[in-house]
Design a protein around this motif. Structure first.
Motif, PDB file in Angstrom:
ATOM      1  N   SER A   3      16.707   1.164   2.447  1.00 34.78           N
ATOM      2  CA  SER A   3      15.820   0.112   1.964  1.00 34.78           C
ATOM      3  C   SER A   3      15.452   0.368   0.520  1.00 34.78           C
ATOM      4  O   SER A   3      15.162   1.492   0.115  1.00 34.78           O
ATOM      5  N   SER A   4      15.428  -0.714  -0.294  1.00 33.12           N
ATOM      6  CA  SER A   4      15.043  -0.589  -1.702  1.00 33.12           C
ATOM      7  C   SER A   4      13.551  -0.765  -1.889  1.00 33.12           C
ATOM      8  O   SER A   4      13.031  -0.582  -2.975  1.00 33.12           O
ATOM      9  N   ASN A   5      12.863  -1.163  -0.823  1.00 30.58           N
ATOM     10  CA  ASN A   5      11.423  -1.380  -0.897  1.00 30.58           C
ATOM     11  C   ASN A   5      10.705  -0.199  -0.258  1.00 30.58           C
ATOM     12  O   ASN A   5      10.807   0.011   0.943  1.00 30.58           O
ATOM     13  N   PRO A   6       9.950   0.600  -1.040  1.00 31.84           N
ATOM     14  CA  PRO A   6       9.277   1.773  -0.486  1.00 31.84           C
ATOM     15  C   PRO A   6       8.353   1.421   0.669  1.00 31.84           C
ATOM     16  O   PRO A   6       8.148   2.212   1.573  1.00 31.84           O
ATOM     17  N   ALA A   7       7.760   0.208   0.642  1.00 36.16           N
ATOM     18  CA  ALA A   7       6.829  -0.163   1.708  1.00 36.16           C
ATOM     19  C   ALA A   7       7.530  -0.228   3.054  1.00 36.16           C
ATOM     20  O   ALA A   7       6.932  -0.002   4.100  1.00 36.16           O
ATOM     21  N   GLU A  12       4.547   2.871  10.917  1.00 32.30           N
ATOM     22  CA  GLU A  12       3.368   2.123  11.342  1.00 32.30           C
ATOM     23  C   GLU A  12       2.115   2.995  11.389  1.00 32.30           C
ATOM     24  O   GLU A  12       1.055   2.577  10.916  1.00 32.30           O
ATOM     25  N   PRO A  13       2.182   4.225  11.963  1.00 30.92           N
ATOM     26  CA  PRO A  13       0.986   5.078  11.952  1.00 30.92           C
ATOM     27  C   PRO A  13       0.464   5.366  10.548  1.00 30.92           C
ATOM     28  O   PRO A  13      -0.760   5.401  10.333  1.00 30.92           O
ATOM     29  N   MET A  14       1.376   5.565   9.585  1.00 31.34           N
ATOM     30  CA  MET A  14       0.943   5.830   8.211  1.00 31.34           C
ATOM     31  C   MET A  14       0.238   4.621   7.618  1.00 31.34           C
ATOM     32  O   MET A  14      -0.784   4.747   6.933  1.00 31.34           O
ATOM     33  N   VAL A  15       0.796   3.424   7.894  1.00 38.20           N
ATOM     34  CA  VAL A  15       0.190   2.191   7.373  1.00 38.20           C
ATOM     35  C   VAL A  15      -1.186   1.982   7.987  1.00 38.20           C
ATOM     36  O   VAL A  15      -2.153   1.652   7.283  1.00 38.20           O
ATOM     37  N   HIS A  16      -1.309   2.180   9.305  1.00 34.49           N
ATOM     38  CA  HIS A  16      -2.592   2.005   9.977  1.00 34.49           C
ATOM     39  C   HIS A  16      -3.618   3.009   9.459  1.00 34.49           C
ATOM     40  O   HIS A  16      -4.760   2.647   9.156  1.00 34.49           O
ATOM     41  N   ASN A  41      -7.660  17.874  -2.303  1.00 29.87           N
ATOM     42  CA  ASN A  41      -7.234  17.495  -3.645  1.00 29.87           C
ATOM     43  C   ASN A  41      -7.163  15.973  -3.778  1.00 29.87           C
ATOM     44  O   ASN A  41      -6.638  15.287  -2.904  1.00 29.87           O
ATOM     45  N   ARG A  42      -7.682  15.432  -4.900  1.00 30.73           N
ATOM     46  CA  ARG A  42      -7.726  13.983  -5.089  1.00 30.73           C
ATOM     47  C   ARG A  42      -6.325  13.387  -5.088  1.00 30.73           C
ATOM     48  O   ARG A  42      -6.081  12.304  -4.523  1.00 30.73           O
ATOM     49  N   GLN A  43      -5.364  14.059  -5.702  1.00 28.06           N
ATOM     50  CA  GLN A  43      -4.000  13.547  -5.745  1.00 28.06           C
ATOM     51  C   GLN A  43      -3.416  13.445  -4.327  1.00 28.06           C
ATOM     52  O   GLN A  43      -2.760  12.463  -3.983  1.00 28.06           O
ATOM     53  N   GLN A  44      -3.693  14.464  -3.511  1.00 32.09           N
ATOM     54  CA  GLN A  44      -3.215  14.445  -2.133  1.00 32.09           C
ATOM     55  C   GLN A  44      -3.913  13.345  -1.332  1.00 32.09           C
ATOM     56  O   GLN A  44      -3.290  12.637  -0.532  1.00 32.09           O
ATOM     57  N   PHE A  45      -5.211  13.183  -1.567  1.00 28.25           N
ATOM     58  CA  PHE A  45      -5.982  12.159  -0.860  1.00 28.25           C
ATOM     59  C   PHE A  45      -5.475  10.764  -1.201  1.00 28.25           C
ATOM     60  O   PHE A  45      -5.437   9.875  -0.338  1.00 28.25           O
ATOM     61  N   LEU A  49      -4.331   7.495   1.115  1.00 29.61           N
ATOM     62  CA  LEU A  49      -4.829   6.132   0.935  1.00 29.61           C
ATOM     63  C   LEU A  49      -3.700   5.123   0.737  1.00 29.61           C
ATOM     64  O   LEU A  49      -3.813   3.966   1.140  1.00 29.61           O
ATOM     65  N   SER A  50      -2.612   5.564   0.101  1.00 26.96           N
ATOM     66  CA  SER A  50      -1.491   4.659  -0.172  1.00 26.96           C
ATOM     67  C   SER A  50      -0.509   4.588   0.981  1.00 26.96           C
ATOM     68  O   SER A  50       0.393   3.752   0.984  1.00 26.96           O
ATOM     69  N   GLY A  51      -0.676   5.464   1.970  1.00 26.54           N
ATOM     70  CA  GLY A  51       0.247   5.473   3.100  1.00 26.54           C
ATOM     71  C   GLY A  51       1.528   6.207   2.831  1.00 26.54           C
ATOM     72  O   GLY A  51       2.487   6.085   3.597  1.00 26.54           O
ATOM     73  N   ARG A  52       1.577   6.985   1.734  1.00 27.21           N
ATOM     74  CA  ARG A  52       2.805   7.733   1.402  1.00 27.21           C
ATOM     75  C   ARG A  52       2.869   9.082   2.097  1.00 27.21           C
ATOM     76  O   ARG A  52       3.907   9.725   2.090  1.00 27.21           O
ATOM     77  N   HIS A  53       1.739   9.491   2.712  1.00 22.63           N
ATOM     78  CA  HIS A  53       1.732  10.807   3.346  1.00 22.63           C
ATOM     79  C   HIS A  53       0.655  10.827   4.431  1.00 22.63           C
ATOM     80  O   HIS A  53      -0.430  10.281   4.248  1.00 22.63           O
TER      81      HIS A  53
END
Length: 280
Positions: A3-7, A12-16, A41-45, A49-53
């Motif tokens: 997929s070319s779209n990171p989203a 689903e659990p990460m998005v929720h 760490n703010r960067q990790q947090f 919040l963005s659902g990347r981790h």
């Protein structure tokens, strides 16, 4: 094909989790202060919040404890999670928990080690005669969920307009505690829209073939003379595990006394005539 779209790569659990965490942070204030108090760490947090981790189980537990909820709730569908947060539910719950009288009460009747809490968790249809619409049976959506060491519940009532039944005239939302004690279930809750009513219930858990019911008595006390105190029979019909869905909320309404969608067991318990008890 990648997929070319990171989203699209987010589970689903990460998005929720990310959506629910953002909602809690929006209510709490500065993210920098939250990170400092958590020691994350703010960067990790920001990745949470963005659902990347997804945070580790330890960090998830720490975040949940900070906001006063259970880790499992952070993974709920966002619309269900928002229903729990609406009405300042968690704020009021935190205030109640800190009150010395409530602490003493919970320490004596909360959750016994002999009680299997998961037996009561899930979604129910709730039936009772309406205290607002004469000779109508109210079907509301009721949910019991585990929050840390305690069982909490919330339920939604919707009343259609007399003039236009397709339009909803009133909506009431209740939040509270559920206490299984021996073979009984006690409920205490408060209405969070008008913020002027407490209700109390006692139920008995009954298995009827493949169906599970709780039959009981509910009493309500309001802080206005326009809504008198009442007491009536109520039935909880277990439907499924999890939190309430949008479809279940849409199904809440008032019904004719002989509506075929009402389980026979509920109709038999409620009786042939409204048994609403009000002061004279």
């Amino acid at each position: 094909m990648t997929s070319s779209n990171p989203a699209h790569d987010l589970s689903e659990p990460m998005v929720h989790f990310a959506a629910n965490l953002r909602l809690l942070c929006d209510r709490q204030g500065s993210i920098s202060q939250i990170c400092r108090k958590l020691g994350i760490n703010r960067q990790q947090f920001n990745k949470y919040l963005s659902g990347r981790h997804m945070p580790s189980s330890g960090n998830t537990r720490m975040i949940a404890n900070f906001f006063g909820i259970s880790p499992e709730l952070l993974n709920a569908e966002p619309e269900h999670f928002r229903a729990l947060v609406e009405g300042n539910f968690f704020d009021v719950l935190d205030q109640l928990r800190r009150a010395p009288q409530v602490v003493r009460f919970l320490s004596t009747v909360a959750v016994s080690s002999k009680i299997e809490k998961g037996e009561y968790v899930g979604c129910y249809d709730r039936y009772q005669y309406s205290s607002i619409y004469s000779r109508k049976i109210l079907r509301s959506a009721f949910c019991v969920f585990q929050n840390g060491d305690f069982l909490n519940h919330y339920y939604i009532e919707r009343f259609p307009s007399y003039d236009d039944p397709s339009r909803i005239e009133y909506i009431f939302k209740y939040h509270g505690f559920t206490f299984p004690v021996e073979d009984r279930v006690f409920t205490i809750d408060f209405e969070s829209v008008q913020r002027n009513e407490f209700t109390f219930g006692i139920f008995s858990n009954v298995q009827r073939s493949a169906k599970r019911f709780m039959f009981g008595i509910v009493s309500g006390v309001a802080a206005t003379m326009f809504r008198q105190p009442f007491s009536t029979r109520a039935v909880l019909h277990y439907r499924r595990p999890g939190l309430l869905s949008r479809e279940e909320l849409k199904a809440t309404t008032t019904l004719d006394m002989n509506d075929p969608s009402i389980p026979r067991e509920a109709r038999d318990y409620l009786g042939e005539s409204p048994d609403m008890i009000k002061p004279t």
